[in-house]
Design an enzyme around this catalytic site. Sequence first.
Site, short mmCIF file in Angstrom:
data_model
loop_
_atom_site.label_atom_id
_atom_site.label_comp_id
_atom_site.label_asym_id
_atom_site.label_seq_id
_atom_site.Cartn_x
_atom_site.Cartn_y
_atom_site.Cartn_z
N SER A 252 0.84 -1.19 0.00
CA SER A 252 0.00 0.00 0.00
C SER A 252 0.87 1.24 0.00
CB SER A 252 -0.89 0.02 1.23
OG SER A 252 -0.08 0.29 2.36
N LYS A 253 0.31 2.31 -0.52
CA LYS A 253 1.10 3.52 -0.65
C LYS A 253 1.42 4.13 0.70
CE LYS A 253 -2.81 6.59 -1.68
NZ LYS A 253 -3.42 7.45 -2.68
N ARG A 254 0.75 3.66 1.74
CA ARG A 254 1.07 4.14 3.08
C ARG A 254 2.46 3.67 3.52
NH1 ARG A 254 -3.15 5.18 7.54
NH2 ARG A 254 -4.47 6.59 6.38
N ASP A 405 -1.82 10.72 1.71
CA ASP A 405 -2.22 9.33 1.40
C ASP A 405 -3.60 9.30 0.77
OD1 ASP A 405 0.04 8.11 2.34
OD2 ASP A 405 -0.75 7.66 4.33
N ARG A 467 7.73 10.21 5.56
CA ARG A 467 7.84 9.01 6.41
C ARG A 467 9.23 8.91 7.01
NH1 ARG A 467 4.57 6.13 2.46
NH2 ARG A 467 6.47 5.56 1.37
#
Length: 499
Positions: A252-254, A405, A467
């Site tokens: 997932s792009k998270r 996100d 991040r």
Amino acid sequence: MIVRTRAAPSPTGDPHIGTAYVALLNQVFARRHGGQFILRIEDTDVVRSTRASERMIIDALGWLGLDWDEGPDVGGAHGPYRQSERKDIYQAHARVLLDAGHAFYCFCSPERLDAVRAEQTARGENPRYDGHCRALDPDVARRRASGGEAHVIRMKVPAEGVCAFHDHLRGTIEIPFAQIDMQVLIKGDGFPTYHMAVVVDDHLMKITHILRGEEWINSVPKHVLLYQYFGWQPPVFCHLPLLRNPDRSKLSKRRNPTSINYYRRAGYLPQAVINYLGRMGWSMPDDREIFGRDEMIAAFDLDRISLGAPIFDLAKLNWLNGQYIRKLSPEEFMDEVQDWAFNRDRLASLVPLVQERTERFIDLVPQVDYLLGERRALAATDFTHPELSEAEAKKILQYVLWTFDAMATWERDLIYGAVQTIAKAMGHKIRDFLFPLFIAVSGRAVSLPLFDSMHLLGADLTRMRLRDALEVLGGVSKKQLKQLEKEFKALVDTPEGAE
Ligand code: GLU
């Protein structure tokens, strides 16, 4: 039989690396058998689908060297290849189902459906349509619908029994009909749902093998029923394992860059990405790690797909990319580098930012270093600021990350608007608020304009830097994350936050 496979992406955002994975296996399988591979754009979600996303998908798959025999850009004998242009076809097929008594008009209001769902959930049941309109007299229902009353068309589903179907990799799968909802086939806006469109199109486009992500397995009973209702032969189903993050959660792009644009932007070679995707759940008979698409085609066998969760590991991909980069001749290397960042389009996007800030060309490179290359490594002390505590800086980074996100479109003004909204809701002065973002993105308190920088970097690279900044500040524990999530929700749900 001529093997015909397809990739059927929905153009609702950035081109996803999972789309490339599925497209690659479909293409390789078709080529292995001398068949054809089709690109179909599933854009029946009119609110979320965009032409810009479709163009990006076509462009990204093209960059990876994937090509198709039929598709919206190249045409073909079974078009149109965009579902939004096939509305009449689905409606005609829905009428066939209505006339045969396999589908029915449903006039239930959203309020009624919500109430039914709430009651079912309260009773601990799976929420599903309760069949309220199924018993309506078909002639009366048809008159109400043609009189303009708001309606959808739903499929009938047997109340009892089991749907058994074959998956090429898993053998027989059985799912009780009691778990299957009376799926909407045609929505209130006249567009089909995915389930209706996919069955009609796969049949009309003569698709023989469906290779797609395993998240669709639970939908197969609906599709199998529709094939039966129409009296058609279903294709072979082969559900591919989902790509996973190293912690085995769904890619997932998270957690990871998922946009193909990111890989292009960050300087991966398309051959390396294809090679890496080819190794996701599949292996060469001799376990060779490095192979090209043609070698994959020559050796491809569906039975060598393993159902274990394929881990998409950036470090491994980087290693593989390095192998490919080292194999380039100096000429090729120069061409690739030029193509990567020093092509006219890339340079043109930088000019408006740097020209007015440049006295000598020698000033250029230090200005754009973090846009062209990795930004410098950060330390927690980089975030020291008289007006912002470290905890507050972390909160800002996390809130902005969540906001990003959720963004489907990455445009400068949208990024700016989204960040403004949070800054306002948090009650910070915008200058203070932007400080940790400047550090995270450029590594400096002062750089080229922040929102243009984010836009140029792209969503994935920007999110990756945020991040990383959070990690540098000690990361966010699960407990903190829960607390922050609550506060964030409250913040963006308030009228001030929603401005
Ligand atoms: N449009 C669906 C998707 O984007 C396609 C699923 C399928 O291949 O049937 O995942």
